[in-house]
Motif scaffolding. Structure first.
Motif, PDB file in Angstrom:
ATOM      1  N   GLN A   3      -3.160  42.149  -2.978  1.00  0.00           N
ATOM      2  CA  GLN A   3      -3.251  42.014  -4.438  1.00  0.00           C
ATOM      3  C   GLN A   3      -2.251  40.943  -4.867  1.00  0.00           C
ATOM      4  OE1 GLN A   3      -1.527  44.725  -7.629  1.00  0.00           O
ATOM      5  NE2 GLN A   3      -3.699  45.305  -7.737  1.00  0.00           N
ATOM      6  N   ILE A   4      -2.736  39.924  -5.544  1.00  0.00           N
ATOM      7  CA  ILE A   4      -1.894  38.791  -5.944  1.00  0.00           C
ATOM      8  C   ILE A   4      -1.852  38.720  -7.460  1.00  0.00           C
ATOM      9  CG2 ILE A   4      -1.629  36.272  -5.950  1.00  0.00           C
ATOM     10  CD1 ILE A   4      -3.636  37.871  -3.206  1.00  0.00           C
ATOM     11  N   ASN A   5      -0.649  38.776  -8.013  1.00  0.00           N
ATOM     12  CA  ASN A   5      -0.458  38.536  -9.440  1.00  0.00           C
ATOM     13  C   ASN A   5      -0.369  37.018  -9.630  1.00  0.00           C
ATOM     14  OD1 ASN A   5       0.964  37.983 -12.002  1.00  0.00           O
ATOM     15  ND2 ASN A   5       1.162  40.200 -12.121  1.00  0.00           N
ATOM     16  N   VAL A   6      -1.405  36.429 -10.214  1.00  0.00           N
ATOM     17  CA  VAL A   6      -1.486  34.972 -10.304  1.00  0.00           C
ATOM     18  C   VAL A   6      -0.348  34.415 -11.160  1.00  0.00           C
ATOM     19  CG1 VAL A   6      -2.951  33.021 -10.942  1.00  0.00           C
ATOM     20  CG2 VAL A   6      -3.979  35.080  -9.990  1.00  0.00           C
ATOM     21  N   ASN A   7       0.014  35.110 -12.225  1.00  0.00           N
ATOM     22  CA  ASN A   7       1.116  34.650 -13.070  1.00  0.00           C
ATOM     23  C   ASN A   7       2.411  34.528 -12.281  1.00  0.00           C
ATOM     24  OD1 ASN A   7      -0.699  36.647 -14.888  1.00  0.00           O
ATOM     25  ND2 ASN A   7      -0.032  34.894 -16.099  1.00  0.00           N
ATOM     26  N   ASP A   8       2.726  35.566 -11.518  1.00  0.00           N
ATOM     27  CA  ASP A   8       3.956  35.548 -10.722  1.00  0.00           C
ATOM     28  C   ASP A   8       3.903  34.467  -9.648  1.00  0.00           C
ATOM     29  OD1 ASP A   8       4.862  37.634 -12.241  1.00  0.00           O
ATOM     30  OD2 ASP A   8       4.404  39.186 -10.756  1.00  0.00           O
ATOM     31  N   PHE A   9       2.740  34.297  -9.052  1.00  0.00           N
ATOM     32  CA  PHE A   9       2.579  33.264  -8.014  1.00  0.00           C
ATOM     33  C   PHE A   9       2.845  31.873  -8.589  1.00  0.00           C
ATOM     34  CE2 PHE A   9      -0.453  30.175  -6.127  1.00  0.00           C
ATOM     35  CZ  PHE A   9       0.132  30.056  -4.873  1.00  0.00           C
ATOM     36  N   ILE A  10       2.247  31.574  -9.739  1.00  0.00           N
ATOM     37  CA  ILE A  10       2.440  30.267 -10.372  1.00  0.00           C
ATOM     38  C   ILE A  10       3.896  30.078 -10.785  1.00  0.00           C
ATOM     39  CG2 ILE A  10       1.867  28.861 -12.395  1.00  0.00           C
ATOM     40  CD1 ILE A  10      -0.391  28.912 -10.383  1.00  0.00           C
ATOM     41  N   GLU A 209     -14.356  32.149  -5.846  1.00  0.00           N
ATOM     42  CA  GLU A 209     -14.233  31.104  -4.832  1.00  0.00           C
ATOM     43  C   GLU A 209     -13.494  29.886  -5.381  1.00  0.00           C
ATOM     44  OE1 GLU A 209     -17.994  30.153  -3.172  1.00  0.00           O
ATOM     45  OE2 GLU A 209     -18.251  32.105  -2.184  1.00  0.00           O
ATOM     46  N   LEU A 210     -13.791  29.513  -6.631  1.00  0.00           N
ATOM     47  CA  LEU A 210     -13.099  28.382  -7.250  1.00  0.00           C
ATOM     48  C   LEU A 210     -11.631  28.708  -7.497  1.00  0.00           C
ATOM     49  CD1 LEU A 210     -15.834  27.239  -9.794  1.00  0.00           C
ATOM     50  CD2 LEU A 210     -15.149  26.089  -7.689  1.00  0.00           C
ATOM     51  N   LEU A 211     -11.346  29.957  -7.860  1.00  0.00           N
ATOM     52  CA  LEU A 211      -9.965  30.378  -8.051  1.00  0.00           C
ATOM     53  C   LEU A 211      -9.194  30.287  -6.736  1.00  0.00           C
ATOM     54  CD1 LEU A 211      -7.693  31.679  -9.748  1.00  0.00           C
ATOM     55  CD2 LEU A 211      -8.626  33.909  -9.099  1.00  0.00           C
ATOM     56  N   VAL A 212      -9.773  30.799  -5.665  1.00  0.00           N
ATOM     57  CA  VAL A 212      -9.124  30.755  -4.356  1.00  0.00           C
ATOM     58  C   VAL A 212      -8.853  29.315  -3.936  1.00  0.00           C
ATOM     59  CG1 VAL A 212      -9.490  31.188  -1.888  1.00  0.00           C
ATOM     60  CG2 VAL A 212     -10.004  32.975  -3.564  1.00  0.00           C
ATOM     61  N   SER A 213      -9.844  28.454  -4.108  1.00  0.00           N
ATOM     62  CA  SER A 213      -9.676  27.044  -3.745  1.00  0.00           C
ATOM     63  C   SER A 213      -8.545  26.390  -4.518  1.00  0.00           C
ATOM     64  CB  SER A 213     -10.989  26.292  -4.000  1.00  0.00           C
ATOM     65  OG  SER A 213     -10.836  24.914  -3.753  1.00  0.00           O
ATOM     66  N   THR A 214      -8.452  26.690  -5.817  1.00  0.00           N
ATOM     67  CA  THR A 214      -7.406  26.100  -6.651  1.00  0.00           C
ATOM     68  C   THR A 214      -6.030  26.619  -6.267  1.00  0.00           C
ATOM     69  OG1 THR A 214      -8.950  25.854  -8.507  1.00  0.00           O
ATOM     70  CG2 THR A 214      -6.593  25.800  -9.022  1.00  0.00           C
ATOM     71  N   LEU A 215      -5.899  27.926  -6.067  1.00  0.00           N
ATOM     72  CA  LEU A 215      -4.600  28.502  -5.715  1.00  0.00           C
ATOM     73  C   LEU A 215      -4.114  28.018  -4.346  1.00  0.00           C
ATOM     74  CD1 LEU A 215      -4.911  32.178  -7.024  1.00  0.00           C
ATOM     75  CD2 LEU A 215      -3.891  30.185  -8.147  1.00  0.00           C
ATOM     76  N   ASN A 216      -5.032  27.762  -3.436  1.00  0.00           N
ATOM     77  CA  ASN A 216      -4.641  27.212  -2.135  1.00  0.00           C
ATOM     78  C   ASN A 216      -4.131  25.773  -2.262  1.00  0.00           C
ATOM     79  OD1 ASN A 216      -5.150  29.488  -0.570  1.00  0.00           O
ATOM     80  ND2 ASN A 216      -7.304  28.947  -0.241  1.00  0.00           N
ATOM     81  N   LYS A 217      -4.551  25.073  -3.302  1.00  0.00           N
ATOM     82  CA  LYS A 217      -4.016  23.734  -3.565  1.00  0.00           C
ATOM     83  C   LYS A 217      -2.653  23.809  -4.246  1.00  0.00           C
ATOM     84  CE  LYS A 217      -8.589  21.622  -4.101  1.00  0.00           C
ATOM     85  NZ  LYS A 217      -9.548  21.021  -5.075  1.00  0.00           N
ATOM     86  N   VAL A 218      -2.457  24.846  -5.068  1.00  0.00           N
ATOM     87  CA  VAL A 218      -1.163  25.014  -5.728  1.00  0.00           C
ATOM     88  C   VAL A 218      -0.051  25.153  -4.692  1.00  0.00           C
ATOM     89  CG1 VAL A 218       0.207  26.537  -7.216  1.00  0.00           C
ATOM     90  CG2 VAL A 218      -2.170  26.023  -7.804  1.00  0.00           C
ATOM     91  N   ASN A 219      -0.347  25.866  -3.614  1.00  0.00           N
ATOM     92  CA  ASN A 219       0.587  25.993  -2.493  1.00  0.00           C
ATOM     93  C   ASN A 219      -0.236  26.002  -1.216  1.00  0.00           C
ATOM     94  OD1 ASN A 219       2.385  26.761  -0.479  1.00  0.00           O
ATOM     95  ND2 ASN A 219       3.536  28.139  -1.826  1.00  0.00           N
ATOM     96  N   ASP A 228      -9.180  38.830  -1.183  1.00  0.00           N
ATOM     97  CA  ASP A 228      -7.979  39.193  -1.935  1.00  0.00           C
ATOM     98  C   ASP A 228      -8.345  39.626  -3.352  1.00  0.00           C
ATOM     99  OD1 ASP A 228      -6.222  38.587   0.170  1.00  0.00           O
ATOM    100  OD2 ASP A 228      -6.228  36.454  -0.371  1.00  0.00           O
ATOM    101  N   GLU A 229      -7.459  40.430  -3.946  1.00  0.00           N
ATOM    102  CA  GLU A 229      -7.625  40.860  -5.341  1.00  0.00           C
ATOM    103  C   GLU A 229      -6.641  40.085  -6.212  1.00  0.00           C
ATOM    104  OE1 GLU A 229      -7.254  44.876  -8.158  1.00  0.00           O
ATOM    105  OE2 GLU A 229      -6.688  44.935  -6.024  1.00  0.00           O
ATOM    106  N   PHE A 230      -7.136  39.495  -7.276  1.00  0.00           N
ATOM    107  CA  PHE A 230      -6.299  38.672  -8.144  1.00  0.00           C
ATOM    108  C   PHE A 230      -6.162  39.340  -9.505  1.00  0.00           C
ATOM    109  CE2 PHE A 230      -8.256  35.884  -5.038  1.00  0.00           C
ATOM    110  CZ  PHE A 230      -7.154  35.178  -4.566  1.00  0.00           C
ATOM    111  N   VAL A 231      -4.933  39.422  -9.998  1.00  0.00           N
ATOM    112  CA  VAL A 231      -4.662  40.080 -11.267  1.00  0.00           C
ATOM    113  C   VAL A 231      -3.860  39.154 -12.170  1.00  0.00           C
ATOM    114  CG1 VAL A 231      -4.683  42.377 -10.206  1.00  0.00           C
ATOM    115  CG2 VAL A 231      -2.517  41.157 -10.465  1.00  0.00           C
ATOM    116  N   MET A 232      -3.954  39.403 -13.475  1.00  0.00           N
ATOM    117  CA  MET A 232      -3.129  38.726 -14.475  1.00  0.00           C
ATOM    118  C   MET A 232      -2.294  39.759 -15.202  1.00  0.00           C
ATOM    119  SD  MET A 232      -5.338  35.749 -16.382  1.00  0.00           S
ATOM    120  CE  MET A 232      -6.361  36.920 -17.237  1.00  0.00           C
ATOM    121  N   ASN A 233      -1.177  39.319 -15.765  1.00  0.00           N
ATOM    122  CA  ASN A 233      -0.375  40.218 -16.583  1.00  0.00           C
ATOM    123  C   ASN A 233      -1.165  40.675 -17.797  1.00  0.00           C
ATOM    124  OD1 ASN A 233       1.835  39.968 -14.893  1.00  0.00           O
ATOM    125  ND2 ASN A 233       2.765  38.312 -16.091  1.00  0.00           N
TER     126      ASN A 233
END
Length: 449
Positions: A3-10, A209-219, A228-233
């Motif tokens: 489970q990935i909190n996208v806000n915290d990851f960014i 799929e587009l979210l995963v691709s973008t986040l893999n470019k972020v890091n 994976d499960e993606f969450v927002m605050n």
């Protein structure tokens, strides 16, 4: 399954190639935006002479574009929260570059003004979405700095507009200066390839799929996958609606942001439109007057970057209060007929604390609201602010038509600066997104499982 909190990851990322490519793409659009807006101040003495129009009519030409910008900000800000920021940015960029180019064929103020209005719709729509997109992907510790660096392109565009006028007007005419502003439309396909879409939009529309691709470019050291499960605050998961700018005790701060933008854009567009003409009226040749415009915008660019760094360190509200005060003092001092060295210094400070102040305010607003209404918040702040932006050029035109002493021209722009500072003083940080996110961080909202 992770489970990935996208806000915290960014928030915890370091500045890298992804952030650089995003920043450069947005910076380029803002530079073109700034060129488009500030070129009128560079060519307006030529237009007045060729079309035999007075200062009031000439001032209205700037107001047409600003009216369009108000419409664009109010319409395209909320639309981007629903349909994606990237799409709206590219559409708006196409609108204002094409209409800028065609306005170079205008044969009078009416035709020119109509095209400036429609170009303004694109200009107004692109700004809040660029700010929101950079804010969304910027690491937390660099958020205000990156927004300020990106938006400093607006002042850089103003410098290029003045330099373009200095270079092209002696050889060609004002149309060449305008046509240059339309050429970047050719680069829209490249921008579409480089720019990412909002991760919040991907989550809301279940485009995993587009979210995963973008986040893999972020890091690129992370390897997310569709399992994976993606969450927002929870604070970022509110409904996209303008009425939410006034909920959860944000009403007073929203109104104060609008007031500050109104005052700052009145000063910013009033000066950028009329500074060359004001100085020409005071006895300076047109070439020297354009150098004052370059100095004003150079101050805006450097003031934004320096102020953004200070905002990340000390908080946007404190920095803005200082900048508004300095803006008032510098504009007041310009009315006292300083010597030429001090004159340039005061114009530089005025640029840093007007254009620079608005840029820092935009970064502040973009962080005050949750992601789901971020473009809406910035769009409405800039949209209402455009009313002040329309009044500024008209006010300058009336003052010049009245042939008042030069110090009245500067005092008329100094007073709104202090009023804008009072509005920022009344903003309530405790009801902003950062404060609420701390409360809600223990209960993230899952959007893609």
């Amino acid at each position: 399954m992770r489970q990935i909190n996208v806000n915290d990851f960014i928030d915890t990322q370091k500045f890298n190639r992804f952030h650089l490519s995003l920043l450069l793409a947005c910076l380029f659009i803002i530079i073109v935006d700034g060129y488009d807006m500030f070129m009128l101040g560079a060519i307006i003495p030529t237009l007045m002479e060729e079309w035999d129009i007075d200062s009031v009519t000439a001032g209205s030409l700037s107001s047409y574009a600003l009216l369009g910008m108000m419409v664009g900000a109010l319409v395209f800000g909320p639309l981007a929260d629903k349909f994606g920021r990237k799409k709206i940015i590219l559409i708006c960029t196409a609108i204002f570059t094409i209409l800028t180019f065609t306005s170079g064929f205008a044969n009078g103020p009416t035709s020119f003004g109509i095209q400036r209005f429609f170009a303004g719709i694109g200009l107004g729509g692109v700004m809040p979405n660029l700010i929101a997109l950079v804010t969304e992907y910027a690491p937390k510790k660099l958020r205000s700095t990156l927004v300020a660096v990106m938006f400093s392109g607006h002042a850089i565009g103003g410098i290029l507009a003045a330099l373009g006028a200095l270079t092209l007007l002696p050889v060609f005419d004002w149309r060449a200066v305008v046509w240059v502003g339309g050429l970047p439309v050719l680069l829209i396909p490249l921008l579409a390839k480089v720019m990412p879409e909002s991760f919040g939009y991907y989550i809301k529309t279940n485009k995993k799929e587009l979210l995963v691709s973008t986040l893999n470019k972020v890091n690129n050291h992370e390897r997310f996958n569709v399992q994976d499960e993606f969450v927002m605050n929870a604070a970022d998961n509110t409904t996209s609606s303008a009425k939410n700018l006034f909920t959860e005790k944000r009403a007073l701060s929203t109104l104060m942001f609008w007031t500050a933008a109104f005052m700052c854009l009145l000063v910013m567009y009033g000066l950028s439109t009329w500074l060359p003409k004001i100085m020409q009226t005071a006895g300076y040749p047109l070439g020297s007057s354009l150098m004052f415009l370059i100095t004003l915008n150079l101050g805006g660019a450097l003031g934004a970057i320096f102020g953004g760094k200070l905002a990340d360190q000390f908080g946007s509200r404190k920095v803005l209060l200082v900048f508004y005060t300095l803006g008032f003092l510098s504009l007041t001092s310009l009315s006292l007929h300083p010597n030429i060295v001090l004159l340039y210094l005061l114009i530089f400070i005025a640029g840093a604390t007007t254009t620079g102040t608005q840029i820092i305010t935009n970064a502040y607003v973009s962080q005050y609201y949750p992601a789901s209404i971020r473009s809406t918040g910035v769009g409405w702040e800039l949209g209402v602010g455009r009313i002040g932006g329309m009044i500024g050029p008209a006010l300058g035109g009336f003052l010049l038509a009245a042939q008042l002493p030069i110090h009245f021209n500067f005092l008329a722009f100094a007073i709104p600066s202090i009023l804008g500072g009072i509005a920022i003083f009344l903003v309530q940080d405790k009801y902003g997104h950062a404060a609420r996110a701390k409360k809600d961080s223990s209960t993230p909202t899952s959007s893609i499982a």
